[in-house]
Design an enzyme around this catalytic site. Sequence first.
Site, PDB file in Angstrom:
ATOM      1  N   GLU A 172      -8.680 -13.966  -1.542  1.00 27.90           N
ATOM      2  CA  GLU A 172      -7.908 -14.255  -0.320  1.00 27.90           C
ATOM      3  C   GLU A 172      -8.610 -15.361   0.469  1.00 27.90           C
ATOM      4  O   GLU A 172      -9.813 -15.293   0.724  1.00 27.90           O
ATOM      5  CB  GLU A 172      -7.789 -12.978   0.510  1.00 27.90           C
ATOM      6  CG  GLU A 172      -7.072 -13.194   1.827  1.00 27.90           C
ATOM      7  CD  GLU A 172      -6.665 -11.891   2.496  1.00 27.90           C
ATOM      8  OE1 GLU A 172      -6.283 -10.937   1.784  1.00 27.90           O
ATOM      9  OE2 GLU A 172      -6.740 -11.823   3.735  1.00 27.90           O
ATOM     10  N   ASP A 193       2.247   2.009   3.358  1.00 31.11           N
ATOM     11  CA  ASP A 193       3.202   1.068   3.981  1.00 31.11           C
ATOM     12  C   ASP A 193       4.620   1.498   3.664  1.00 31.11           C
ATOM     13  O   ASP A 193       5.501   1.437   4.514  1.00 31.11           O
ATOM     14  CB  ASP A 193       3.109  -0.356   3.400  1.00 31.11           C
ATOM     15  CG  ASP A 193       1.733  -0.941   3.431  1.00 31.11           C
ATOM     16  OD1 ASP A 193       0.976  -0.593   4.342  1.00 31.11           O
ATOM     17  OD2 ASP A 193       1.425  -1.752   2.526  1.00 31.11           O
ATOM     18  N   ASP A 235     -10.643 -12.029  10.603  1.00 27.39           N
ATOM     19  CA  ASP A 235      -9.594 -12.216   9.592  1.00 27.39           C
ATOM     20  C   ASP A 235      -8.263 -12.366  10.314  1.00 27.39           C
ATOM     21  O   ASP A 235      -7.601 -11.379  10.622  1.00 27.39           O
ATOM     22  CB  ASP A 235      -9.612 -10.965   8.697  1.00 27.39           C
ATOM     23  CG  ASP A 235      -8.854 -11.139   7.402  1.00 27.39           C
ATOM     24  OD1 ASP A 235      -8.532 -12.284   7.054  1.00 27.39           O
ATOM     25  OD2 ASP A 235      -8.593 -10.127   6.739  1.00 27.39           O
ATOM     26  N   ASP A 272      -0.479 -12.564   2.150  1.00 24.20           N
ATOM     27  CA  ASP A 272      -1.151 -11.548   2.960  1.00 24.20           C
ATOM     28  C   ASP A 272      -1.381 -12.198   4.328  1.00 24.20           C
ATOM     29  O   ASP A 272      -2.492 -12.585   4.680  1.00 24.20           O
ATOM     30  CB  ASP A 272      -2.457 -11.113   2.297  1.00 24.20           C
ATOM     31  CG  ASP A 272      -3.029  -9.861   2.943  1.00 24.20           C
ATOM     32  OD1 ASP A 272      -2.474  -9.437   3.985  1.00 24.20           O
ATOM     33  OD2 ASP A 272      -4.009  -9.317   2.414  1.00 24.20           O
ATOM     34  N   HIS A 292       0.883  -1.169   0.000  1.00 21.96           N
ATOM     35  CA  HIS A 292       0.000   0.000   0.000  1.00 21.96           C
ATOM     36  C   HIS A 292       0.923   1.221   0.000  1.00 21.96           C
ATOM     37  O   HIS A 292       2.001   1.185   0.603  1.00 21.96           O
ATOM     38  CB  HIS A 292      -0.846   0.104   1.277  1.00 21.96           C
ATOM     39  CG  HIS A 292      -1.722  -1.064   1.572  1.00 21.96           C
ATOM     40  ND1 HIS A 292      -1.286  -2.192   2.216  1.00 21.96           N
ATOM     41  CD2 HIS A 292      -3.049  -1.251   1.335  1.00 21.96           C
ATOM     42  CE1 HIS A 292      -2.291  -3.032   2.360  1.00 21.96           C
ATOM     43  NE2 HIS A 292      -3.374  -2.497   1.835  1.00 21.96           N
TER      44      HIS A 292
HETATM   45  C1  XLS Z   1      -7.367  -6.895   4.305  1.00 26.00           C
HETATM   46  C2  XLS Z   1      -6.908  -7.079   2.933  1.00 26.00           C
HETATM   47  C3  XLS Z   1      -5.788  -6.155   2.518  1.00 26.00           C
HETATM   48  C4  XLS Z   1      -5.643  -6.143   1.015  1.00 26.00           C
HETATM   49  C5  XLS Z   1      -4.878  -4.992   0.483  1.00 26.00           C
HETATM   50  O1  XLS Z   1      -8.051  -7.701   4.883  1.00 26.00           O
HETATM   51  O2  XLS Z   1      -6.577  -8.409   2.742  1.00 26.00           O
HETATM   52  O3  XLS Z   1      -4.606  -6.506   3.147  1.00 26.00           O
HETATM   53  O4  XLS Z   1      -5.049  -7.313   0.565  1.00 26.00           O
HETATM   54  O5  XLS Z   1      -5.459  -3.782   0.799  1.00 26.00           O
HETATM   55 NI    NI Z   2      -5.547  -9.212   1.129  1.00 29.10          NI
HETATM   56 NI    NI Z   3      -7.292 -10.067   4.759  1.00 31.62          NI
END
Ligand code: XLS
Ligand code: NI
Ligand code: NI
Length: 434
Positions: A267, A103, A306, A338, A100
């Site tokens: 994801e 980051d 999460d 991630d 990001h």
């Molecule tokens: C959050 C998301 C984030 C995205 C990128 O839960 O997974 O990390 O991958 O903004």
């Molecule tokens: Ni993500």
């Molecule tokens: Ni996530």
Amino acid sequence: MAYFPDVPKIAYEGPESKNPLAFKHYNPDEQVEGRSMREHLRFGAAYWHVMRNGLSDPFGGPTALMPWDDGSDSVDNALKRSDVFFEFLDKTGIDYYCFHDRDIAPELDDLAKSNAALEKVVDRLAGHQKASGKKLLWGTACLFAHPRYAQGAGTSPDARVFAYAAAQVKAAMDATHQLGGFGYTFWGGREGYATLLNTDMKRELDHLAALLHMAVDYKKTIGFEGQFYIEPKPREPSTHQYDSDAAACLNFLREYDLLDHFKLNIETNHATLAGHTMQHELSVAINAGALGSIDANQGDTLLGWDTDEFPTDLYGTTQVMLKVLEMGGFTTGGLNFDAKRRRESHEPIDLFHAHVGGMDAFARGLKIAAAIRADGRLADALKSRYSSWDDGIGEVIEKGTDFATLSDWALKNGEPELRSGRQELLENILNEHF
Ligand code: XLS
Ligand code: NI
Ligand code: NI
């Protein structure tokens, strides 16, 4: 300078090795189905987790030790972090990374200063990429952490916040373009709502689509050829997230005429939060020709949020790789970790254990998936289950027919004789491979 002096370059030592800093299965140049593991897996490291995640939780502050980080918002500190990160990529043998904007560079007290800081760090990253051959899998803008985005970014009720978000996306796209990013991701962290008492859902979605259309236009303006992704997630932070799962994202993209310009970044932990399996989400995306990339992690079945754990479940990695092989492999995308360490794993070395384990788990998943495909029994069983569609009345239906024809056919042929789904047998065959 070596920021991880005790860590060597991680090498492949094979399944018999007991060395915690060696790969037991990830052997980058080993060929599987005619391609190297490195090409199949396209591992990426997430800058936010590796460099910026202090491992705090709602009950306590950060625990992670980051001896290289002075904790300041200075550009120098940000530049130093980029040096640390590239040493990390070099030692783990991870070929790609994702970030990001906030980051890699600090958010300062006005946008112009933040943009200038971003440009400085991007220049440094470009130098690191050139020297190391590492590549940017995707970039993104953080449109969820700053208090201004508390009520949304592209879906904010406040047009001034929307404009600020657009400015941020523009700068993050410039950064991604400069770094030769293969993609650019939109995860709508705050694009959702908590109550309809204060939310005009239709207007918010129209605005989100407008933001994405502007991004498509801007992509053409600057000649950025990377792939756009939307990353679905059902809840957290908002109660209702607009991009709740793959099907919801695809419907949104179709409704707003954006489908040609976006693929999905799926994801694992988001899939499970949505009440789906990862295989389900990957299948929905693949069926629409829209699986772009994967955020590789796993959730905790005992927790409802999460947790972004490192992927260690071989069943999970195998199922993912079955889907990736079925699709013919990644083009622009890859497997971006991630994932974060547990709060208790606060030492820098834990970063290595975590990534090495995730890479090995996916390497095994890849090998097992290839073995399952070579064995062929599962594919044969699937084909045979649908064989009534290959000729006879099935072929007639698939070619297009009408109710009258089918009614005549059913009257003449009587009650169909059903065949077993054989789920247990198929599960046993799957288990033979572990
Ligand atoms: C959050 C998301 C984030 C995205 C990128 O839960 O997974 O990390 O991958 O903004
Ligand atoms: Ni993500
Ligand atoms: Ni996530």
